[in-house]
Motif scaffolding. Structure first.
Motif, PDB file in Angstrom:
ATOM      1  N   HIS A 137       0.805  -1.232   0.000  1.00  0.00           N
ATOM      2  CA  HIS A 137       0.000   0.000   0.000  1.00  0.00           C
ATOM      3  C   HIS A 137       0.838   1.283   0.000  1.00  0.00           C
ATOM      4  CE1 HIS A 137      -3.361  -2.635   0.784  1.00  0.00           C
ATOM      5  NE2 HIS A 137      -2.819  -3.064   1.905  1.00  0.00           N
ATOM      6  N   HIS A 138       2.166   1.149   0.038  1.00  0.00           N
ATOM      7  CA  HIS A 138       3.059   2.308   0.144  1.00  0.00           C
ATOM      8  C   HIS A 138       2.754   3.130   1.407  1.00  0.00           C
ATOM      9  CE1 HIS A 138       4.647   1.457  -3.814  1.00  0.00           C
ATOM     10  NE2 HIS A 138       3.423   1.461  -4.312  1.00  0.00           N
ATOM     11  N   ASP A 139       2.343   2.429   2.452  1.00  0.00           N
ATOM     12  CA  ASP A 139       2.022   3.050   3.737  1.00  0.00           C
ATOM     13  C   ASP A 139       3.225   2.870   4.667  1.00  0.00           C
ATOM     14  OD1 ASP A 139       1.045   3.922   6.141  1.00  0.00           O
ATOM     15  OD2 ASP A 139      -0.586   2.465   6.275  1.00  0.00           O
ATOM     16  N   ILE A 140       3.867   3.973   5.046  1.00  0.00           N
ATOM     17  CA  ILE A 140       5.081   3.885   5.863  1.00  0.00           C
ATOM     18  C   ILE A 140       4.830   4.225   7.327  1.00  0.00           C
ATOM     19  CG2 ILE A 140       6.535   4.455   3.877  1.00  0.00           C
ATOM     20  CD1 ILE A 140       6.875   7.271   5.140  1.00  0.00           C
ATOM     21  N   SER A 141       3.576   4.362   7.735  1.00  0.00           N
ATOM     22  CA  SER A 141       3.266   4.798   9.099  1.00  0.00           C
ATOM     23  C   SER A 141       3.792   3.822  10.151  1.00  0.00           C
ATOM     24  CB  SER A 141       1.751   4.988   9.266  1.00  0.00           C
ATOM     25  OG  SER A 141       1.052   3.798   8.954  1.00  0.00           O
ATOM     26  N   THR A 142       3.637   2.509   9.905  1.00  0.00           N
ATOM     27  CA  THR A 142       4.103   1.516  10.884  1.00  0.00           C
ATOM     28  C   THR A 142       5.623   1.532  11.010  1.00  0.00           C
ATOM     29  OG1 THR A 142       2.196   0.078  10.447  1.00  0.00           O
ATOM     30  CG2 THR A 142       4.124  -0.929  11.491  1.00  0.00           C
ATOM     31  N   LEU A 143       6.312   1.594   9.880  1.00  0.00           N
ATOM     32  CA  LEU A 143       7.776   1.612   9.922  1.00  0.00           C
ATOM     33  C   LEU A 143       8.305   2.926  10.492  1.00  0.00           C
ATOM     34  CD1 LEU A 143       8.979  -0.164   6.644  1.00  0.00           C
ATOM     35  CD2 LEU A 143       8.825  -1.059   8.971  1.00  0.00           C
ATOM     36  N   THR A 144       7.573   4.005  10.323  1.00  0.00           N
ATOM     37  CA  THR A 144       7.985   5.278  10.921  1.00  0.00           C
ATOM     38  C   THR A 144       7.892   5.200  12.438  1.00  0.00           C
ATOM     39  OG1 THR A 144       7.212   6.496   8.973  1.00  0.00           O
ATOM     40  CG2 THR A 144       7.555   7.759  10.986  1.00  0.00           C
ATOM     41  N   ALA A 145       6.794   4.606  12.935  1.00  0.00           N
ATOM     42  CA  ALA A 145       6.649   4.411  14.387  1.00  0.00           C
ATOM     43  C   ALA A 145       7.737   3.472  14.903  1.00  0.00           C
ATOM     44  CB  ALA A 145       5.267   3.859  14.697  1.00  0.00           C
ATOM     45  N   LYS A 146       8.033   2.415  14.127  1.00  0.00           N
ATOM     46  CA  LYS A 146       9.083   1.475  14.517  1.00  0.00           C
ATOM     47  C   LYS A 146      10.446   2.156  14.547  1.00  0.00           C
ATOM     48  CE  LYS A 146      11.188  -2.932  13.169  1.00  0.00           C
ATOM     49  NZ  LYS A 146      12.544  -2.427  12.880  1.00  0.00           N
ATOM     50  N   ALA A 147      10.660   3.098  13.636  1.00  0.00           N
ATOM     51  CA  ALA A 147      11.933   3.824  13.581  1.00  0.00           C
ATOM     52  C   ALA A 147      12.184   4.562  14.901  1.00  0.00           C
ATOM     53  CB  ALA A 147      11.930   4.805  12.414  1.00  0.00           C
ATOM     54  N   ILE A 148      11.123   5.129  15.476  1.00  0.00           N
ATOM     55  CA  ILE A 148      11.256   5.844  16.749  1.00  0.00           C
ATOM     56  C   ILE A 148      11.614   4.871  17.869  1.00  0.00           C
ATOM     57  CG2 ILE A 148      10.036   7.246  18.455  1.00  0.00           C
ATOM     58  CD1 ILE A 148       8.301   8.292  16.125  1.00  0.00           C
ATOM     59  N   LEU A 149      10.927   3.718  17.899  1.00  0.00           N
ATOM     60  CA  LEU A 149      11.209   2.712  18.923  1.00  0.00           C
ATOM     61  C   LEU A 149      12.626   2.155  18.767  1.00  0.00           C
ATOM     62  CD1 LEU A 149       7.839   0.716  18.846  1.00  0.00           C
ATOM     63  CD2 LEU A 149       8.602   2.340  20.598  1.00  0.00           C
ATOM     64  N   ASP A 150      13.024   1.881  17.534  1.00  0.00           N
ATOM     65  CA  ASP A 150      14.363   1.335  17.286  1.00  0.00           C
ATOM     66  C   ASP A 150      15.451   2.337  17.664  1.00  0.00           C
ATOM     67  OD1 ASP A 150      13.263  -0.972  16.411  1.00  0.00           O
ATOM     68  OD2 ASP A 150      13.663  -0.666  14.278  1.00  0.00           O
ATOM     69  N   PHE A 151      15.158   3.610  17.481  1.00  0.00           N
ATOM     70  CA  PHE A 151      16.115   4.652  17.869  1.00  0.00           C
ATOM     71  C   PHE A 151      16.463   4.526  19.349  1.00  0.00           C
ATOM     72  CE2 PHE A 151      16.964   8.794  19.781  1.00  0.00           C
ATOM     73  CZ  PHE A 151      17.984   9.281  18.983  1.00  0.00           C
ATOM     74  N   VAL A 152      15.445   4.328  20.175  1.00  0.00           N
ATOM     75  CA  VAL A 152      15.660   4.181  21.620  1.00  0.00           C
ATOM     76  C   VAL A 152      16.408   2.890  21.929  1.00  0.00           C
ATOM     77  CG1 VAL A 152      14.523   3.978  23.863  1.00  0.00           C
ATOM     78  CG2 VAL A 152      13.592   5.525  22.132  1.00  0.00           C
ATOM     79  N   ILE A 153      15.985   1.787  21.268  1.00  0.00           N
ATOM     80  CA  ILE A 153      16.605   0.481  21.519  1.00  0.00           C
ATOM     81  C   ILE A 153      18.093   0.495  21.173  1.00  0.00           C
ATOM     82  CG2 ILE A 153      16.681  -1.925  20.741  1.00  0.00           C
ATOM     83  CD1 ILE A 153      13.611  -1.733  20.382  1.00  0.00           C
ATOM     84  N   VAL A 154      18.435   1.006  19.990  1.00  0.00           N
ATOM     85  CA  VAL A 154      19.849   0.988  19.587  1.00  0.00           C
ATOM     86  C   VAL A 154      20.669   1.995  20.396  1.00  0.00           C
ATOM     87  CG1 VAL A 154      19.318   0.191  17.252  1.00  0.00           C
ATOM     88  CG2 VAL A 154      19.484   2.628  17.675  1.00  0.00           C
ATOM     89  N   LEU A 155      20.047   3.078  20.828  1.00  0.00           N
ATOM     90  CA  LEU A 155      20.762   4.034  21.681  1.00  0.00           C
ATOM     91  C   LEU A 155      21.216   3.348  22.966  1.00  0.00           C
ATOM     92  CD1 LEU A 155      19.756   7.728  22.335  1.00  0.00           C
ATOM     93  CD2 LEU A 155      20.591   6.292  24.188  1.00  0.00           C
ATOM     94  N   VAL A 156      20.278   2.622  23.595  1.00  0.00           N
ATOM     95  CA  VAL A 156      20.610   1.897  24.828  1.00  0.00           C
ATOM     96  C   VAL A 156      21.640   0.802  24.554  1.00  0.00           C
ATOM     97  CG1 VAL A 156      19.709   0.396  26.647  1.00  0.00           C
ATOM     98  CG2 VAL A 156      18.389   2.390  25.913  1.00  0.00           C
ATOM     99  N   ASN A 157      21.410   0.016  23.491  1.00  0.00           N
ATOM    100  CA  ASN A 157      22.324  -1.088  23.189  1.00  0.00           C
ATOM    101  C   ASN A 157      23.716  -0.602  22.807  1.00  0.00           C
ATOM    102  OD1 ASN A 157      20.261  -2.849  23.665  1.00  0.00           O
ATOM    103  ND2 ASN A 157      20.410  -3.922  21.723  1.00  0.00           N
ATOM    104  N   ALA A 158      23.804   0.495  22.066  1.00  0.00           N
ATOM    105  CA  ALA A 158      25.109   1.040  21.690  1.00  0.00           C
ATOM    106  C   ALA A 158      25.861   1.539  22.915  1.00  0.00           C
ATOM    107  CB  ALA A 158      24.941   2.164  20.675  1.00  0.00           C
ATOM    108  N   SER A 159      25.121   2.062  23.894  1.00  0.00           N
ATOM    109  CA  SER A 159      25.763   2.516  25.131  1.00  0.00           C
ATOM    110  C   SER A 159      26.274   1.348  25.958  1.00  0.00           C
ATOM    111  CB  SER A 159      24.777   3.350  25.963  1.00  0.00           C
ATOM    112  OG  SER A 159      23.743   2.532  26.487  1.00  0.00           O
ATOM    113  N   ILE A 160      25.751   0.148  25.654  1.00  0.00           N
ATOM    114  CA  ILE A 160      26.171  -1.058  26.382  1.00  0.00           C
ATOM    115  C   ILE A 160      27.226  -1.840  25.593  1.00  0.00           C
ATOM    116  CG2 ILE A 160      25.414  -3.291  27.309  1.00  0.00           C
ATOM    117  CD1 ILE A 160      22.627  -1.976  27.653  1.00  0.00           C
TER     118      ILE A 160
END
Length: 249
Positions: A137-160
């Protein structure tokens, strides 16, 4: 734009990793340890909620379950296939190659950071559903929301874990991008039922990742990845043998 969701998600992983590497310099080992355990518990509950949201059904005021056989067969035969193919070792070898490529031989946590983070952000409902929505459907809303969550996850993991987390941008780009391309090619053949079942099995794998993150490596999640292909097999089987679809539903 085709595949824009994956591009946004990949950039969020890269930027989040850079921020995490910056914060790593000021974190004590005890702080890194508690962050890893806390993120592991969070991942555990994400996996549990994903599994239960599919399995638990309420009919006429009675709580029931579904998908039990699908989960058992997916995890059992998927793990067996992955163990025979030794997928996790191949992923770790790729991590070793990346470590050498980035000249980080002295970084003992490079591979753990790459493997663990790649599995966390690649496996799951949002990765599968979002990539399919982008392709169909060319709908990127779910992946955009996931991008925000992944930003937090990788920030924490990179700090570890350090630099290895940054390299997780590579598999997520090709993984989600491939799903988007395949979904675009398949078109309407990709049903809501198949998407839901893929997300269901993916949530079970996320639970295993949470266990590994919080309590140390117990499961070879890399070798369990073929479990994600089993719902596709049962979906195709159901087209020719409807009784089989009912058995795994």
């Amino acid at each position: 734009m085709f595949g824009l969701g994956t591009i946004i998600n990949t950039l969020s992983v890269i930027i989040g990793s850079i921020f995490g590497l910056f914060f790593k310099k000021g974190l004590r080992e005890s702080v890194q340890d508690i962050l890893m355990k806390a993120s592991g518990i969070a991942i555990l509950f994400i996996g549990i909620s994903g599994v239960l949201s599919y399995m638990l059904i309420i009919e006429n005021g009675t709580i029931g379950t579904r998908g039990t056989m699908l989960l058992i067969f997916s995890m059992t035969f998927g793990s067996l296939t992955g163990e025979l193919l030794n997928i996790e070792e191949k992923i770790e070898r790729f991590g070793l190659w990346l470590r050498d490529f980035f000249r980080a031989r002295g970084d003992s946590s490079f591979i753990d950071g790459f493997v663990n983070t790649s599995l966390i952000i690649c496996i799951g409902a949002m990765a599968i559903v979002g990539a399919i929505e982008d392709g169909v459907h060319h709908d990127i809303s779910t992946l955009t929301a996931k991008a925000i969550l992944d930003f937090v996850i990788v920030l924490v993991n990179a700090s570890i874990y350090g630099k290895g987390v940054l390299c997780s941008a590579i598999p997520i780009f090709f993984y989600q991008g491939s799903i988007t391309v395949l979904a675009a090619a398949a078109g309407s053949f990709v049903s809501d039922t198949l998407i839901t079942q893929l997300s269901f099995v993916g949530a079970a794998l996320i639970f295993c990742i949470g266990i590994n993150t919080a309590f140390g490596k117990i499961f070879k999640v890399g070798n369990m990845l073929p479990a994600l292909f089993f719902p596709i097999f049962t979906f195709l089987l159901g087209h020719f043998f409807p009784a089989a679809a009912n058995f795994f539903s």
